[in-house]
Design a protein around this motif. Structure first.
Motif, short mmCIF file in Angstrom:
data_model
loop_
_atom_site.label_atom_id
_atom_site.label_comp_id
_atom_site.label_asym_id
_atom_site.label_seq_id
_atom_site.Cartn_x
_atom_site.Cartn_y
_atom_site.Cartn_z
N LEU A 47 0.85 -1.19 0.00
CA LEU A 47 0.00 0.00 0.00
C LEU A 47 0.89 1.23 0.00
CD1 LEU A 47 -2.67 -0.76 2.76
CD2 LEU A 47 -3.10 -0.32 0.36
N PRO A 48 0.46 2.30 -0.66
CA PRO A 48 1.24 3.54 -0.55
C PRO A 48 1.31 3.98 0.90
CG PRO A 48 -0.47 3.73 -2.24
CD PRO A 48 -0.72 2.44 -1.49
N GLY A 49 2.41 4.61 1.27
CA GLY A 49 2.56 5.02 2.65
C GLY A 49 3.32 6.32 2.80
N VAL A 50 3.07 6.99 3.91
CA VAL A 50 3.76 8.22 4.28
C VAL A 50 4.26 8.06 5.71
CG1 VAL A 50 2.37 9.74 2.79
CG2 VAL A 50 1.66 9.35 5.15
N ILE A 51 5.22 8.90 6.06
CA ILE A 51 5.57 9.09 7.46
C ILE A 51 4.96 10.44 7.82
CG2 ILE A 51 7.39 9.46 9.15
CD1 ILE A 51 7.58 6.66 8.25
N LEU A 52 4.00 10.42 8.72
CA LEU A 52 3.34 11.64 9.18
C LEU A 52 4.09 12.18 10.38
CD1 LEU A 52 0.80 13.57 9.25
CD2 LEU A 52 -0.16 11.93 10.89
N THR A 53 4.47 13.44 10.32
CA THR A 53 5.03 14.12 11.49
C THR A 53 4.01 15.15 11.93
OG1 THR A 53 7.28 13.79 10.68
CG2 THR A 53 6.98 15.42 12.43
N ALA A 54 3.41 14.90 13.09
CA ALA A 54 2.39 15.78 13.65
C ALA A 54 2.82 16.17 15.06
CB ALA A 54 1.04 15.06 13.69
N THR A 55 2.26 17.27 15.55
CA THR A 55 2.56 17.73 16.90
C THR A 55 1.70 16.96 17.88
OG1 THR A 55 3.05 19.92 16.04
CG2 THR A 55 2.61 19.76 18.40
N GLY A 56 2.34 16.38 18.90
CA GLY A 56 1.60 15.63 19.92
C GLY A 56 0.57 16.52 20.61
N ALA A 57 -0.65 16.05 20.73
CA ALA A 57 -1.74 16.84 21.31
C ALA A 57 -1.46 17.22 22.76
CB ALA A 57 -3.06 16.07 21.21
N ARG A 58 -0.86 16.34 23.53
CA ARG A 58 -0.56 16.63 24.93
C ARG A 58 0.87 17.08 25.14
NH1 ARG A 58 -4.06 11.64 26.88
NH2 ARG A 58 -2.49 10.60 25.63
#
Length: 156
Positions: A47-58
């Motif tokens: 499957l196509p894939g990405v590495i998501l870099t997001a800011t942790g909510a807490r």
């Protein structure tokens, strides 16, 4: 359909896969992605894939999560918060709800994105497309009471 894909879809629909995969697949993906300097994701062989870099909510800290994605025409991506059909939304979805500005590594290129939770008719259209793209999503939804979150990532 590539050889073996039907078998992978069948296996990925099982409860056993849902117990094992969340611990094994992301760790392998992160390691291979790091070793290949962002060029390879093991899970992207099916499957196509990405590495998501997001800011942790807490925590407010950057959180890197390898995810399967559905590339869309125009350069956006659909992310499916299935959590492999386990109860509870995956943490990355809560992070995007709190801070939608994020980044993806797509085929070795870092791209700034903005995430948008899909609702209503837009979500229904995206869900139908997701089911056509990866049929095991139906099994994931059938196992949980929550509505699986769908996000569209658009380039900033």
């Amino acid at each position: 359909m590539p050889p073996g894909l039907r078998m992978v879809q069948k296996v990925s629909s099982t409860r056993t896969f849902a117990r094992v995969a969340p611990h094994l697949i992301p760790a392998l993906d992160r390691a291979v992605h790091r070793l290949t300097r962002g060029k390879v994701l093991l899970s992207a062989q099916m499957l196509p894939g990405v590495i998501l870099t997001a800011t942790g909510a807490r925590s407010g800290q950057p959180r890197r999560t390898p995810l399967a994605c559905m590339p869309e025409e125009g350069g956006s991506w659909l992310l499916i918060g299935s959590n492999f059909g386990r109860p509870g939304h995956p943490a990355w979805t809560g992070n995007l709800l709190k801070q939608p500005e994020a980044q993806v590594s797509w085929r070795g290129t870092d791209i700034a994105v903005r995430a948008r939770l899909l609702t209503g008719e837009e979500r229904e259209r995206a869900w139908r497309a997701a089911l056509a793209f990866w049929p095991p999503c139906a099994a994931y939804q059938a196992r949980v009471e929550r509505e699986i979150r769908l996000f569209r990532l658009e380039r900033r």
